[in-house]
Scaffold this motif. Structure first.
Motif, short mmCIF file in Angstrom:
data_model
loop_
_atom_site.label_atom_id
_atom_site.label_comp_id
_atom_site.label_asym_id
_atom_site.label_seq_id
_atom_site.Cartn_x
_atom_site.Cartn_y
_atom_site.Cartn_z
N CYS A 139 -5.67 14.57 6.01
CA CYS A 139 -5.86 13.79 4.96
C CYS A 139 -7.26 14.45 4.02
CB CYS A 139 -5.44 12.53 4.86
SG CYS A 139 -3.62 12.05 5.34
N ALA A 140 -8.20 14.75 5.56
CA ALA A 140 -9.93 15.46 4.68
C ALA A 140 -9.98 15.88 3.66
CB ALA A 140 -10.10 16.01 5.43
N GLY A 141 -8.88 16.67 3.02
CA GLY A 141 -9.11 16.72 1.49
C GLY A 141 -8.58 16.72 0.19
N GLY A 142 -7.88 15.00 0.92
CA GLY A 142 -8.02 13.84 -0.56
C GLY A 142 -6.63 13.36 -0.34
N PHE A 143 -6.26 12.53 -1.51
CA PHE A 143 -4.61 11.74 -1.22
C PHE A 143 -5.26 10.92 -1.99
CE2 PHE A 143 -7.07 9.29 2.55
CZ PHE A 143 -5.93 8.21 1.92
N THR A 144 -3.93 9.83 -2.70
CA THR A 144 -3.93 8.61 -3.38
C THR A 144 -3.31 7.71 -3.32
OG1 THR A 144 -4.12 9.89 -6.08
CG2 THR A 144 -3.08 8.27 -6.57
N ALA A 145 -3.93 7.06 -3.40
CA ALA A 145 -3.85 4.70 -2.49
C ALA A 145 -3.65 4.32 -3.89
CB ALA A 145 -4.73 5.24 -1.57
N THR A 146 -2.36 3.15 -4.00
CA THR A 146 -1.24 2.59 -4.76
C THR A 146 -1.76 1.43 -4.24
OG1 THR A 146 -0.46 4.69 -6.12
CG2 THR A 146 -0.72 1.90 -6.53
N VAL A 147 -2.29 0.15 -4.48
CA VAL A 147 -2.64 -0.81 -3.58
C VAL A 147 -2.06 -2.01 -4.58
CG1 VAL A 147 -3.86 -2.82 -2.63
CG2 VAL A 147 -4.11 -0.46 -2.18
N GLY A 177 -0.27 -1.92 -6.92
CA GLY A 177 0.12 -1.06 -8.39
C GLY A 177 -1.19 -0.36 -9.26
N THR A 178 -2.64 -0.11 -8.10
CA THR A 178 -3.50 0.63 -8.64
C THR A 178 -3.53 1.57 -8.16
OG1 THR A 178 -4.30 -1.72 -9.46
CG2 THR A 178 -5.71 0.38 -9.71
N PRO A 179 -3.89 3.05 -8.71
CA PRO A 179 -4.22 3.96 -7.92
C PRO A 179 -5.17 3.91 -8.24
CG PRO A 179 -3.43 4.35 -10.54
CD PRO A 179 -3.59 3.07 -10.01
N THR A 180 -6.24 4.74 -6.50
CA THR A 180 -6.96 5.22 -6.61
C THR A 180 -7.14 6.37 -5.78
OG1 THR A 180 -8.37 3.22 -5.91
CG2 THR A 180 -9.86 4.94 -4.65
N LYS A 181 -7.76 7.59 -6.70
CA LYS A 181 -7.90 9.31 -5.81
C LYS A 181 -9.17 9.05 -4.84
CE LYS A 181 -8.28 13.71 -7.73
NZ LYS A 181 -8.26 14.85 -8.83
N VAL A 182 -9.05 9.64 -3.56
CA VAL A 182 -9.59 9.75 -2.59
C VAL A 182 -9.75 11.09 -2.65
CG1 VAL A 182 -9.87 9.98 -0.09
CG2 VAL A 182 -8.91 7.48 -1.56
N VAL A 183 -11.26 11.94 -2.96
CA VAL A 183 -11.22 13.31 -3.12
C VAL A 183 -11.99 13.59 -1.90
CG1 VAL A 183 -11.12 13.64 -5.94
CG2 VAL A 183 -13.11 13.44 -4.46
N SER A 184 -12.30 12.98 -0.66
CA SER A 184 -12.55 13.96 0.67
C SER A 184 -12.73 12.84 1.50
CB SER A 184 -13.51 14.27 -0.36
OG SER A 184 -14.45 14.16 -0.27
N MET A 185 -12.98 13.29 2.50
CA MET A 185 -13.13 12.73 4.30
C MET A 185 -14.14 12.81 4.57
SD MET A 185 -9.70 10.41 5.05
CE MET A 185 -10.96 9.15 6.08
N VAL A 237 0.99 -1.25 -0.17
CA VAL A 237 -0.13 -0.03 0.13
C VAL A 237 0.90 1.39 0.21
CG1 VAL A 237 -1.77 1.11 1.58
CG2 VAL A 237 -1.82 -1.02 1.57
N LYS A 238 0.93 1.86 -0.83
CA LYS A 238 1.95 3.44 -1.28
C LYS A 238 0.86 4.52 -1.17
CE LYS A 238 4.93 0.05 -2.01
NZ LYS A 238 6.30 0.01 -0.84
N VAL A 239 1.25 5.43 -0.61
CA VAL A 239 0.89 6.68 -0.60
C VAL A 239 1.56 8.12 -0.90
CG1 VAL A 239 -1.33 6.17 0.76
CG2 VAL A 239 0.77 7.50 1.74
N ASP A 240 0.44 9.05 -1.97
CA ASP A 240 1.40 10.24 -2.51
C ASP A 240 1.90 11.33 -0.98
OD1 ASP A 240 -1.44 10.68 -2.33
OD2 ASP A 240 -0.82 12.03 -3.95
N LYS A 241 1.02 11.43 0.02
CA LYS A 241 1.45 11.88 1.12
C LYS A 241 1.48 10.62 2.11
CE LYS A 241 -2.00 15.82 -0.07
NZ LYS A 241 -3.20 15.88 0.03
N GLU A 242 2.54 11.19 2.69
CA GLU A 242 3.09 9.66 4.03
C GLU A 242 2.26 10.03 5.20
OE1 GLU A 242 5.03 6.49 5.17
OE2 GLU A 242 5.64 7.64 3.64
N ALA A 243 1.66 11.70 5.47
CA ALA A 243 0.61 11.50 6.71
C ALA A 243 -0.71 10.17 6.39
CB ALA A 243 0.53 12.91 6.73
N CYS A 244 -1.46 10.41 5.37
CA CYS A 244 -2.37 9.75 4.65
C CYS A 244 -2.07 8.24 4.63
CB CYS A 244 -2.96 9.78 3.13
SG CYS A 244 -3.03 11.30 3.56
N LEU A 245 -1.31 7.79 5.02
CA LEU A 245 -0.48 6.40 4.76
C LEU A 245 -1.80 5.52 6.34
CD1 LEU A 245 0.51 3.52 4.09
CD2 LEU A 245 2.28 3.88 5.77
#
Length: 270
Positions: free
Chosen positions: A181-189, A191-199, A92-100
């Motif tokens: 991370c309420a404003g969103g982040f991208t998680a890659t699982v 090899g497949t990325p998923t864009k979270v836009v809000s929480m 599981v990878k994220v573009d923002k470490e705080a969102c891991l």
């Protein structure tokens, strides 16, 4: 809306949710490893209420006894997650470490230090009341057919036990990550990325601490809502990831937190 448009929109909107579901059926510890966990009830305001003294982690056997089983939640099918559902924490990878921590929770991955974990899939049983079937929807019998056939909620439950103060710490870490991370982040699982836009935070009750969110993901310009719940009781932390295909497909359906699943697990922990 024409049936073909309904199906096309649903597939596009569901893509992110389904990707997360595949992830949600995974975790750092598994039933196959003999590491089982149990749910927790949580406080409505999500404030910290860590135990005054360190607690002893529940063993795998103790967690298994307290984990949901078939018959615990009315009108659902409950099964153990299998080897095919497993994704390692480092997958599981994220573009923002705080969102891991959030990405891990959405993936059913226990936080570092978990002593034992269990994972369960809880799926609504189709209503036997004359509603349209999946086969009807596949034949293109209109938007209503799709809505009826896919208005089912699936919930993945991951329960983990922690030693000492690690349980409250794990809950606090997830709470902070969700706020950051309420404003969103991208998680890659895998090899497949998923864009979270809000929480968006929601209300939940039970146990020592609880928090819940509607997590909105985006794929090909279509958005899909999923639900995430985190609960702590003593040194055990539970996460619940739920999605509804009809809601993901843009249908006007009521998609709420999996409160019946949470309540049933809460009861088994008492």
């Amino acid at each position: 809306m024409r049936p073909t448009a309904v199906r096309r929109t649903a597939l596009a909107a569901s893509a992110a949710a389904l990707a997360l579901l595949a992830t949600a059926c995974s975790g750092g510890s598994s039933d196959a490893d003999g590491k089982d966990g149990k749910d927790e009830k949580g406080a409505a305001n999500g404030s910290s209420s860590a135990p005054k003294a360190p607690v002893k982690a529940l063993t795998a056997a103790e967690l298994e006894k307290a984990t949901l089983a078939q018959g615990d939640v009315k009108d659902t099918k409950i099964t153990k997650a299998g080897p095919a559902d497993e994704v390692p924490a480092d997958g599981v990878k994220v573009d923002k470490e705080a969102c891991l921590p959030v990405a891990h929770a959405l993936s059913g991955v226990a936080q570092e230090g978990a002593v034992a974990t269990t994972k369960r899939k809880v799926i609504d049983e189709p209503k036997a009341d004359g509603e349209k079937s999946l086969e009807d929807a596949a034949k293109g019998e209109g938007a209503d057919a799709f809505k009826d056939a896919f208005n089912l909620t699936s919930t993945f439950v991951a329960l983990s036990s922690y030693e000492g103060t690690a349980g409250p710490d794990a809950f606090a870490t997830l709470k902070k990550a969700a706020a950051d991370c309420a404003g969103g982040f991208t998680a890659t699982v895998a090899g497949t990325p998923t864009k979270v836009v809000s929480m968006t935070e929601e209300k939940i009750t039970g146990g020592d601490e609880a928090l819940a969110w509607t997590v909105t993901s985006e794929s090909d310009g279509a958005t899909a809502p999923v639900k995430l719940v985190a609960l702590r009781k003593g040194g055990s932390v539970a996460t619940f990831f739920a999605f509804n295909l009809a809601a993901a497909g843009g249908e006007n359906v009521t998609f709420e937190l999996p409160t019946a699943v949470v309540a049933a697990q809460d009861k088994k922990l008492a």
